[in-house]
Design an enzyme around this catalytic site. Structure first.
Site, PDB file in Angstrom:
ATOM      1  CE1 TYR A 157     -10.441  89.158 -86.520  1.00 54.01           C
ATOM      2  CE2 TYR A 157      -9.429  91.173 -85.717  1.00 54.01           C
ATOM      3  CZ  TYR A 157     -10.548  90.378 -85.896  1.00 54.01           C
ATOM      4  OH  TYR A 157     -11.769  90.803 -85.438  1.00 54.01           O
ATOM      5  CG  HIS A 198     -15.890  99.522 -84.030  1.00 57.36           C
ATOM      6  ND1 HIS A 198     -15.675  98.436 -83.216  1.00 57.36           N
ATOM      7  CD2 HIS A 198     -15.403  99.165 -85.237  1.00 57.36           C
ATOM      8  CE1 HIS A 198     -15.088  97.465 -83.902  1.00 57.36           C
ATOM      9  NE2 HIS A 198     -14.916  97.872 -85.136  1.00 57.36           N
ATOM     10  CD  GLU A 206      -9.102  96.530 -85.080  1.00 58.19           C
ATOM     11  OE1 GLU A 206      -9.065  96.899 -86.257  1.00 58.19           O
ATOM     12  OE2 GLU A 206      -9.227  95.332 -84.737  1.00 58.19           O
ATOM     13  NE  ARG A 252     -14.707  95.704 -78.276  1.00 61.50           N
ATOM     14  CZ  ARG A 252     -14.158  95.803 -79.489  1.00 61.50           C
ATOM     15  NH1 ARG A 252     -14.171  94.788 -80.332  1.00 61.50           N
ATOM     16  NH2 ARG A 252     -13.578  96.914 -79.866  1.00 61.50           N
ATOM     17  CG  ASN A 297      -9.538  93.992 -81.454  1.00 58.99           C
ATOM     18  OD1 ASN A 297      -9.918  93.645 -80.330  1.00 58.99           O
ATOM     19  ND2 ASN A 297     -10.097  94.986 -82.121  1.00 58.99           N
ATOM     20  CD  GLU A 330     -12.637  93.418 -83.230  1.00 56.32           C
ATOM     21  OE1 GLU A 330     -12.084  93.111 -84.309  1.00 56.32           O
ATOM     22  OE2 GLU A 330     -13.119  94.531 -83.012  1.00 56.32           O
TER      23      GLU A 330
HETATM   24  C1  GCO Z   1     -11.724  95.573 -86.503  1.00 59.63           C
HETATM   25  C2  GCO Z   1     -12.836  95.273 -86.349  1.00 59.63           C
HETATM   26  C3  GCO Z   1     -13.904  94.607 -86.979  1.00 59.63           C
HETATM   27  C4  GCO Z   1     -13.565  93.845 -88.215  1.00 59.63           C
HETATM   28  C5  GCO Z   1     -12.729  92.642 -87.908  1.00 59.63           C
HETATM   29  C6  GCO Z   1     -12.419  91.822 -89.114  1.00 59.63           C
HETATM   30  O1  GCO Z   1     -10.987  95.445 -87.443  1.00 59.63           O
HETATM   31  O2  GCO Z   1     -11.785  96.201 -85.390  1.00 59.63           O
HETATM   32  O3  GCO Z   1     -13.222  95.668 -85.073  1.00 59.63           O
HETATM   33  O4  GCO Z   1     -14.708  95.713 -87.248  1.00 59.63           O
HETATM   34  O5  GCO Z   1     -14.744  93.444 -88.779  1.00 59.63           O
HETATM   35  O6  GCO Z   1     -11.527  93.045 -87.356  1.00 59.63           O
HETATM   36  O7  GCO Z   1     -11.675  92.555 -90.037  1.00 59.63           O
END
Ligand code: GCO
Length: 459
Positions: free
Chosen positions: A312, A145, A190, A101, A310, A362
């Site tokens: 985290y 992005h 995002e 991606r 995504n 992600e």
């Molecule tokens: C995001 C991102 C990345 C970042 C990652 C870490 O926030 O979409 O796609 O660009 O680098 O998330 O913060």
């Protein structure tokens, strides 16, 4: 490359330093057709931001503004991927992934965001896509992005419906050029970050601090998504079309924090999911409605062939300021490691929405990695990935239609306002020499994907 012997291929893996590694059978639930990938984004890796007719983006301008990005770092070199992409494709082949991606930099293919197309910029992505296909790697592209052409920002940026229209034109053009070779096209990555970090807190480009504008930007991003999907389909683009959202599960520190946690979740997750999948905005106290014109909500609610998520960390809400327990520690970004939030989020979404197929686009961690004797022993990252993949397998077992997982990121890169200080890669990058060094996590990921495929095939 000499790596740790982390053998996911063995059924009873041995783990150094007390790390327990996944037996592949625990991930077999992900299935034989599961897509294993890695992700990057244009501004974070390409460099060459004044080469071959690329126009200025809002991130170039933001980086050039003193005090905005740590150490005054910028995207002029990054990972020099614009020149070194053959080496990076070779690395991906070595990693044995199914899919990559990346994002297309709008100002590289159309310097001003309208008018003339830049053939040299287009040729770059053209060659990259062909090389990926030749290497047996599926290309998945994100159209936005965060690198808006500065010329569009000067005319109002995402607060203006002119940008919405321009985005749809750009998307259609990319679809016509590349659509027949792509395995997916996503409109936005995002949009929460673009809207809130870009326009409310000012942490990201274009650095506005205007809460009212941020609400409208958020709406306009959704509109541009809807208009782009319409244009792509009208143009006959057949690859799967979708959008990528950053999402988190929510946790209230105490029962009294639950309403605040629900509001935080509405502002973060439902703000996009409700319009996209239900055709309306959340109705709850404290949730600010944007101005929507007649027809907007129907336009936003286009059929999605897939949804990219995504993940985290979780949203932790405490009105008393209690920190999250962080039993598994925190990443180098300071983010709590909370793998079960991924399962919880997905299972919750499945209950609340008519979901299309899901890709985790992600997931990964920043770690203070060091090269020692030519090696990077990022065992913390191995553990992070392992736990999140296990949470994903559990969500799948609970009935969520999860098709693939993309680790963030292929290699260390420009981490926005943190500059080059935070490392998320499976491959270490020495920015002075541009030397790439695969980390222990690279080897682990390769073996785990392979063993899971084989395990699933034999199951
Ligand atoms: C995001 C991102 C990345 C970042 C990652 C870490 O926030 O979409 O796609 O660009 O680098 O998330 O913060």
């Amino acid at each position: 490359m000499s790596m740790l012997d982390i053998s996911a291929a063995a059924h009873v893996p041995t783990a150094p330093s007390g790390l327990s590694l996944p037996a592949p059978e625990t991930l077999q639930q992900l299935g034989q057709r599961f897509t294993w990938g890695v992700a990057t984004a244009a501004f974070q890796i390409e460099g060459a931001n004044q080469t071959d007719g690329r126009g200025e983006s809002i991130w170039d301008r933001f980086c050039a503004t003193p005090g905005k990005v740590r150490n005054g770092d910028d995207g002029s070199q990054a990972c020099d991927h614009y020149r070194r992409w053959p080496q990076d494709v070779a690395l991906m082949r070595q990693l044995g992934i199914d899919a990559y991606r990346f994002s297309i930099a709008w100002p590289r293919v159309q310097a001003l965001g309208h008018g003339a197309w830049n053939d040299k910029g287009i040729a770059f992505y053209d060659r990259l896509i062909d090389a990926l296909l030749d290497a047996g790697i599926q290309p998945h592209a994100t159209l936005y992005h965060w690198d808006l052409p500065q010329a569009l920002q000067d005319e109002g940026g995402w607060l203006s419906r002119v940008t919405v229209q321009r985005f749809a034109e750009y998307a259609e053009r990319m679809g016509r050029l590349f659509g027949d070779r792509m395995h997916s096209l996503a409109t936005h990555n995002e949009p929460w970050c673009t809207a809130v970090l870009g326009h409310e807190t000012g942490q990201f480009a274009p650095g506005w601090r205007d809460q009212v504008a941020a609400v409208q930007v958020s709406h306009n991003l959704l509109l541009s998504h809807g208009l782009a999907l319409q244009a792509l389909r009208a143009a006959g683009v057949k690859c799967p079309l979708g959008i990528v959202l950053n999402q988190s599960s929510r946790s209230a520190a105490k029962p009294k924090d639950q309403p605040a946690a629900d509001l935080a979740y509405a502002k973060f997750v439902r703000r996009f999911m409700d319009p996209l999948l239900l055709g309306r905005y959340p109705q709850l106290d404290g949730f600010v409605q944007p101005t929507a014109l007649e027809g907007d909500m129907a336009l936003i609610r286009q059929p999605l062939d897939f949804l990219g998520i995504n993940y985290y960390t979780r949203l932790w809400v405490s009105q008393d300021g209690l920190p999250p327990p962080a039993e598994l520690g925190r990443t180098d970004m300071g983010w709590e490691i909370y793998p079960d939030g991924l399962r919880e989020l997905l299972v919750g979404l499945q209950r609340e929405y008519p979901l299309p197929p899901i890709y985790i686009m992600e997931n990964g961690m920043a770690n203070a990695d060091q090269v020692v004797d030519g090696q990077v022993q990022d065992l913390e990252r191995v553990d992070y990935l392992r736990r999140h993949l296990q949470a994903l397998a559990e969500a799948k077992a609970e009935g969520v239609d999860i098709r693939g997982y993309f680790a963030w990121s292929l290699m260390d890169n420009f981490e926005w306002d943190s500059g080059y200080a935070k490392r998320f890669g499976l491959v270490h990058v020495d920015y002075a020499t541009q030397q790439r060094t695969p980390k222990a996590s690279f080897d682990w990921y390769r073996r785990t994907a392979q063993a899971t495929r084989q395990g699933a095939a034999n199951a």
